[in-house]
Design a protein around this motif. Structure first.
Motif, PDB file in Angstrom:
ATOM      1  N   LEU B 216      83.097 -23.060  52.596  1.00 39.30           N
ATOM      2  CA  LEU B 216      81.717 -23.516  52.442  1.00 39.30           C
ATOM      3  C   LEU B 216      81.647 -24.484  51.273  1.00 39.30           C
ATOM      4  O   LEU B 216      82.176 -24.217  50.205  1.00 39.30           O
ATOM      5  CB  LEU B 216      80.788 -22.332  52.175  1.00 39.30           C
ATOM      6  CG  LEU B 216      80.826 -21.201  53.197  1.00 39.30           C
ATOM      7  CD1 LEU B 216      79.812 -20.134  52.825  1.00 39.30           C
ATOM      8  CD2 LEU B 216      80.551 -21.720  54.597  1.00 39.30           C
ATOM      9  N   ASP B 217      80.969 -25.605  51.512  1.00 38.87           N
ATOM     10  CA  ASP B 217      80.884 -26.637  50.487  1.00 38.87           C
ATOM     11  C   ASP B 217      79.440 -26.711  49.989  1.00 38.87           C
ATOM     12  O   ASP B 217      78.532 -27.006  50.752  1.00 38.87           O
ATOM     13  CB  ASP B 217      81.314 -27.970  51.109  1.00 38.87           C
ATOM     14  CG  ASP B 217      81.274 -29.084  50.088  1.00 38.87           C
ATOM     15  OD1 ASP B 217      80.836 -28.818  48.955  1.00 38.87           O
ATOM     16  OD2 ASP B 217      81.685 -30.201  50.429  1.00 38.87           O
ATOM     17  N   SER B 218      79.241 -26.417  48.703  1.00 39.81           N
ATOM     18  CA  SER B 218      77.854 -26.354  48.230  1.00 39.81           C
ATOM     19  C   SER B 218      77.255 -27.744  48.048  1.00 39.81           C
ATOM     20  O   SER B 218      76.052 -27.884  47.983  1.00 39.81           O
ATOM     21  CB  SER B 218      77.789 -25.588  46.907  1.00 39.81           C
ATOM     22  OG  SER B 218      78.701 -26.153  45.999  1.00 39.81           O
ATOM     23  N   GLU B 219      78.073 -28.786  47.984  1.00 39.25           N
ATOM     24  CA  GLU B 219      77.502 -30.117  47.800  1.00 39.25           C
ATOM     25  C   GLU B 219      76.882 -30.633  49.085  1.00 39.25           C
ATOM     26  O   GLU B 219      75.763 -31.124  49.094  1.00 39.25           O
ATOM     27  CB  GLU B 219      78.581 -31.094  47.343  1.00 39.25           C
ATOM     28  CG  GLU B 219      78.627 -31.226  45.844  1.00 39.25           C
ATOM     29  CD  GLU B 219      79.815 -32.064  45.428  1.00 39.25           C
ATOM     30  OE1 GLU B 219      79.941 -33.190  45.929  1.00 39.25           O
ATOM     31  OE2 GLU B 219      80.624 -31.563  44.619  1.00 39.25           O
ATOM     32  N   THR B 220      77.613 -30.507  50.185  1.00 41.13           N
ATOM     33  CA  THR B 220      77.064 -30.998  51.448  1.00 41.13           C
ATOM     34  C   THR B 220      76.263 -29.926  52.153  1.00 41.13           C
ATOM     35  O   THR B 220      75.670 -30.190  53.194  1.00 41.13           O
ATOM     36  CB  THR B 220      78.190 -31.455  52.382  1.00 41.13           C
ATOM     37  OG1 THR B 220      79.060 -30.342  52.575  1.00 41.13           O
ATOM     38  CG2 THR B 220      78.977 -32.590  51.786  1.00 41.13           C
ATOM     39  N   ARG B 221      76.244 -28.712  51.598  1.00 35.75           N
ATOM     40  CA  ARG B 221      75.472 -27.623  52.173  1.00 35.75           C
ATOM     41  C   ARG B 221      75.900 -27.280  53.592  1.00 35.75           C
ATOM     42  O   ARG B 221      75.085 -26.964  54.438  1.00 35.75           O
ATOM     43  CB  ARG B 221      73.977 -27.966  52.216  1.00 35.75           C
ATOM     44  CG  ARG B 221      73.370 -28.245  50.890  1.00 35.75           C
ATOM     45  CD  ARG B 221      73.004 -26.928  50.258  1.00 35.75           C
ATOM     46  NE  ARG B 221      72.666 -27.114  48.869  1.00 35.75           N
ATOM     47  CZ  ARG B 221      71.431 -27.304  48.440  1.00 35.75           C
ATOM     48  NH1 ARG B 221      70.450 -27.288  49.275  1.00 35.75           N
ATOM     49  NH2 ARG B 221      71.197 -27.473  47.174  1.00 35.75           N
TER      50      ARG B 221
END
Ligand SMILES: Nc1ncnc2c1ncn2[C@@H]1O[C@H](COP(=O)(O)OP(=O)(O)OP(=O)(O)O)[C@@H](O)[C@H]1O
Ligand SMILES: [Mg+2]
Lengths: 373, 255
Positions: B216-221
Motif C-alpha cells: 500500500l502506497d500512502s502517497e498515491t492512496r
C-alpha cells in the motif's frame, strides 16, 4: 543583528547569519527575508554565509524551511552550500515526506444556521443511538430470562460485589446525614406547633418513599455509573470490544447485561439500607434534640410508613438501577479511541445518570399522584 | 506455488468519514497463502484488516470469501465466516479483566463442548506454543507488551481457525522470538492448512514466510503492487517498493 543581506549583486542575494541562533534568543524574523525578496525583483539566486554563526538549534532549520518555501514560491534558486551540514540534513529529512494536505482537519467557516443544523443532526443521531441501545439491552435481558444469554457468572458476582457491598460505607454516611438534615429542618418548624413527634413521620415517609432511593441513585451514578463507562470505554480503546465482536460474542450480553443485572439486584437492597440509615439519622435528632424517647420514635415511624411507601421506594430504586447501568454502559460503548475520550465518557455517564434519575423521579411522583398511591 | 482464490478484494475503497485512506484495492488471497500486507506507517493496513474481518464497512467495493460477498451477506452467513477467523489486533486487545488462560479459553468455551479439563490442557498448549507456558494466571496488565502480543496470538489460534489475521505480530519482539513466531506461522499453515494474512514491516519475516503480498502506497492512496515479495524485489521498477524492501538503503542499488 543576526540576519543581514549582501546584495543583490548580479541577481544573487547573500543572506548572512551570525551569532547564536537558538530558541529563546532574540531572533530576526523570516519576514525580513520576505520583504527583501518582494522588494527586489531581479533576484534569481539566494546564497548563505554562515561563517559568523556560532551555535544553532531547531530554530535555524525552521527559518531555512520558511526561506526555502518562499524561494520555491517565487521560483528563486536556493543555494544551500553555505549552510552548516547538519542543518542541511535536517531540512532534507523534514522535506522527505511531502505534507499531507488532507490530513489537516479543515475548520470551515460555519454560519449560525449550519451550526444549528449540525447540532440537530447530532442530537437526532444520538437519540437514535440511545433508543437502539435500550432496545438491544432489552433484547439481551429477554435472552437472559430465557437462559440463553452469554455472559460470565464471575463477572456478575464481581460487579455485584463492587456495586453492592463495597458501596455500603458511602451509602451509610450519606443517608444518615440526609436523615439528620431532614429532621433538623423539620424540627424547627414542627417545634413551633409542639408537634415534634411528627418528625418521625416526616423523616420516615420522605426517606422510604423517595429520598432513600434518590440518594442511593445519585451515589451509584457517581460511583458505579462512572466506573462502568470507564471500564467499557477502556475496553473500546484497547480494541477489546472488537475482539469480542469478531468472536461472535455480543458486548451487550457479555458486558452490559451483568452490569445491568447487578445494579438492578443491588439498588433495592441498598435503598432499604439507606432508608434505615436515614431513619436512624432522624432518630438521632429526634431523641437527642427534641427529647423524644426511643420507643416513641420507633412506634411513630412504624405507624407513619405504609407498605405502599416501601414498594414505591423500591420501585424507584429498581428503575434508577436500570438507568444508571444503561447510562454508564451506553457512554462506555460510545467512547472514542483515546484516553481523554474515556474521561469524557465517565463524566457524561454521571451527568446522564443523574439527569435521568431526576426526570424519572418526577415522572413516577406524578404517576403515583394520578393513581392516588 | 499456485493456490485457489479464497479471499478476494475488489475495488475496495476505505475511508473514515470523508477522509479517503486507500482506494481501488484489488487482490486475491489464495487458500493456504501467507499473505503480507505491507506499507508505510499510517497508510491504512490495520484499517484494511478491519474491513476484511468485518469490523468496519468499506466505503466502496467488495470482499469475497469464496463465493460469498461478505458485506452484502446476511448476518448469519457473515457470523459463520467470522467464526472461522482468528485475529491478533495491533494492540493485543486481550480482555483485561481476565487472566491469560481465561482469555484463551473463552473462544473454546464459546464454540466447543470440551470439558473444563480438556480446555485447560488446550489453553496450556496454546500458551506454550507462543512461549508463555506458566503465565496462565497472569492478567494482561502484569505482562510486557511483547508478551501481550504473543498471548493475543495464542488466543487467535485457540480454535485452530481456517483463516488467521495478524496485525504486526512481531512488533515489540526480540529477534529470537520473532523468528520463532515466523516458524509458528509457517507451521500453522503447513500442518493445519490455515490461510494467514499478516500485516508486518519486518523484512526478515516478509521474505521468510510471505508467498504473496500487497504493497500500500500512502502517497498515491492506492496499492502499488501485488505479488510474491521476493519477485517484487527482483522485478519491480517502482523505487518506492524497492526502497521499502531494502529498508531505504537503495543508494547504489538503484538501477
Ligand atoms: N478511528 C479513526 N478515525 C479517523 N481516522 C482514522 C481512525 N483510525 C485510523 N485513522 C486514519 O487512518 C489512517 C490509517 O490508519 P491505520 O491504523 O489503518 O494505519 P496503519 O497502516 O495500520 O499504521 P501503523 O503501521 O502505524 O499501524 C491513518 O492515517 C489515520 O489517520
Ligand atoms: Mg496498524
Amino acid at each position: 543583528m543576526k540576519l543581514r543581506f549582501n546584495g543583490p549583486t548580479d541577481g544573487v542575494l547573500m543572506i548572512r547569519l551570525s551569532g547564536n541562533w537558538q530558541i529563546g534568543e532574540d531572533l530576526s524574523s523570516p519576514n525580513e527575508v520576505k520583504t527583501k525578496l518582494e522588494s527586489e525583483t531581479d533576484i534569481q539566486r539566494v546564497t548563505f554565509d554562515t561563517k559568523e554563526l556560532t551555535q544553532w538549534d531547531s530554530s535555524l532549520p525552521i527559518l531555512l524551511l520558511k526561506i526555502k518555501n518562499l524561494c520555491s514560491e517565487k521560483k528563486i534558486y536556493m543555494d544551500s552550500d553555505g549552510l552548516p551540514r547538519g542543518a542541511n540534513r535536517l531540512i532534507e529529512l523534514a522535506t522527505a515526506v511531502p505534507i499531507e494536505k488532507d490530513a489537516r482537519s479543515v475548520e470551515e467557516n460555519k454560519t449560525f444556521f449550519s451550526l444549528v443544523g449540525a447540532e440537530t443532526i447530532h442530537f437526532l443521531k444520538s437519540a437514535k443511538e440511545m433508543i437502539a441501545f435500550i432496545g438491544e439491552a432489552f433484547l439481551a435481558f429477554i435472552k437472559f430470562l430465557s437462559g440463553k444469554a452469554r455472559y460470565r457468572r464471575s463477572d456478575l458476582f464481581m460487579t455485584i460485589q463492587g456495586c453492592g457491598a463495597k458501596a455500603l460505607p458511602i451509602v451509610s454516611l450519606i443517608s444518615l446525614l440526609v436523615g439528620l438534615i431532614l429532621a433538623f429542618v423539620g424540627a424547627i418548624q414542627l417545634k413551633m406547633f409542639g408537634a415534634q413527634i411528627y418528625i418521625a413521620d416526616l423523616v420516615g415517609i420522605a426517606m422510604v418513599r423517595v429520598m432513600g432511593a434518590v440518594m442511593t441513585g445519585i451515589i451509584m451514578a457517581g460511583r458505579t455509573g462512572a466506573a462502568f463507562a470507564a471500564q467499557i470505554g477502556t475496553m473500546e480503546v484497547n480494541e477489546e470490544i472488537d475482539a469480542l465482536k469478531t468472536l461472535g460474542i455480543s458486548p451487550m450480553e457479555f458486558l452490559v447485561l451483568p452490569r445491568m443485572l447487578a445494579l438492578v439486584f443491588m439498588m433495592p437492597l441498598l435503598c432499604i439500607y439507606a432508608d434505615l440509615m436515614g431513619i436512624l439519622g432522624g432518630g438521632i435528632v429526634g431523641i437527642g434534640m427534641l427529647d423524644l424517647n426511643m420507643s416513641q420514635y420507633y412506634i411513630q415511624t412504624k405507624e407513619a410508613i405504609s407498605l405502599n411507601d416501601l414498594w414505591i421506594g423500591l420501585f424507584h430504586s429498581a428503575v434508577f438501577g436500570v438507568l444508571v447501568a444503561l447510562a454508564g454502559c451506553l457512554r462506555g460503548i460510545q467512547c472514542g479511541r483515546s484516553a481523554s475520550d474515556v474521561g469524557n465518557a465517565a463524566t457524561s455517564a454521571v451527568v446522564t445518570g443523574i439527569v435521568s434519575i431526576i426526570v424519572a423521579t418526577a415522572i413516577i411522583t406524578v404517576m403515583c399522584n394520578v393513581l392516588g398511591i | 506455488m499456485k493456490t485457489d482464490p479464497f479471499i478476494i478484494v475488489r475495488d475496495l475503497t476505505m475511508a473514515y468519514g470523508d477522509y479517503v485512506i486507500m482506494r481501488d484495492l484489488n487482490f486475491t488471497v489464495g487458500r493456504g497463502d501467507i499473505f503480507i500486507i505491507m506499507g508505510g506507517s499510517g497508510c491504512g493496513k490495520s484499517t484494511l484488516m478491519k474491513i476484511m474481518v468485518g469490523l468496519k464497512e468499506p466505503a466502496r467495493g467488495k470482499v469475497f470469501y469464496g463465493d460469498l460477498n461478505f458485506w452484502e451477506a446476511v448476518p448469519d452467513d457473515r457470523k459463520h465466516i467470522v467464526q472461522n477467523i482468528g485475529i491478533l489486533y495491533q494492540s493485543g486487545a486481550l480482555w483485561s479483566s481476565m487472566t491469560l488462560a481465561e482469555n484463551v479459553a473463552l473462544p473454546l468455551e464459546e464454540y466447543t463442548d470440551l470439558s473444563p479439563n480438556e480446555i485447560r490442557e488446550l489453553v496450556s498448549f496454546k500458551l506454550s506454543m507462543v512461549g508463555l507456558a506458566g503465565y496462565e494466571d497472569f492478567y494482561p496488565a502484569q505482562i510486557s507488551g511483547g508478551m501481550r502480543k504473543r498471548a493475543g496470538i495464542a488466543r487467535a489460534i485457540a480454535l485452530d481457525p481456517d483463516i488467521l489475521f495478524f496485525d504486526e505480530p512481531s512488533a515489540g519482539l526480540d529477534p529470537v522470538s520473532a523468528k520463532r513466531l515466523d516458524d509458528l506461522i509457517l507451521e500453522l499453515r503447513n500442518s493445519l492448512g490455515a490461510t494467514v494474512v499478516v500485516v508486518t514491516h519486518e523484512l526478515a519475516s516478509i521474505f521468510a514466510i510471505g508467498n504473496n503480498s500487497v504493497f500500500l502506497d500512502s502517497e498515491t492512496r492506492t496499492m502499488a503492487a501485488v505479488g510474491n515479495p521476493k519477485m517484487l524485489l527482483e522485478n519491480s521498477q517502482d523505487p518506492k517498493i524497492i526502497n521499502f524492501l531494502m529498508r531505504g538503503e537503495t543508494e547504489g542499488h538503484l538501477r
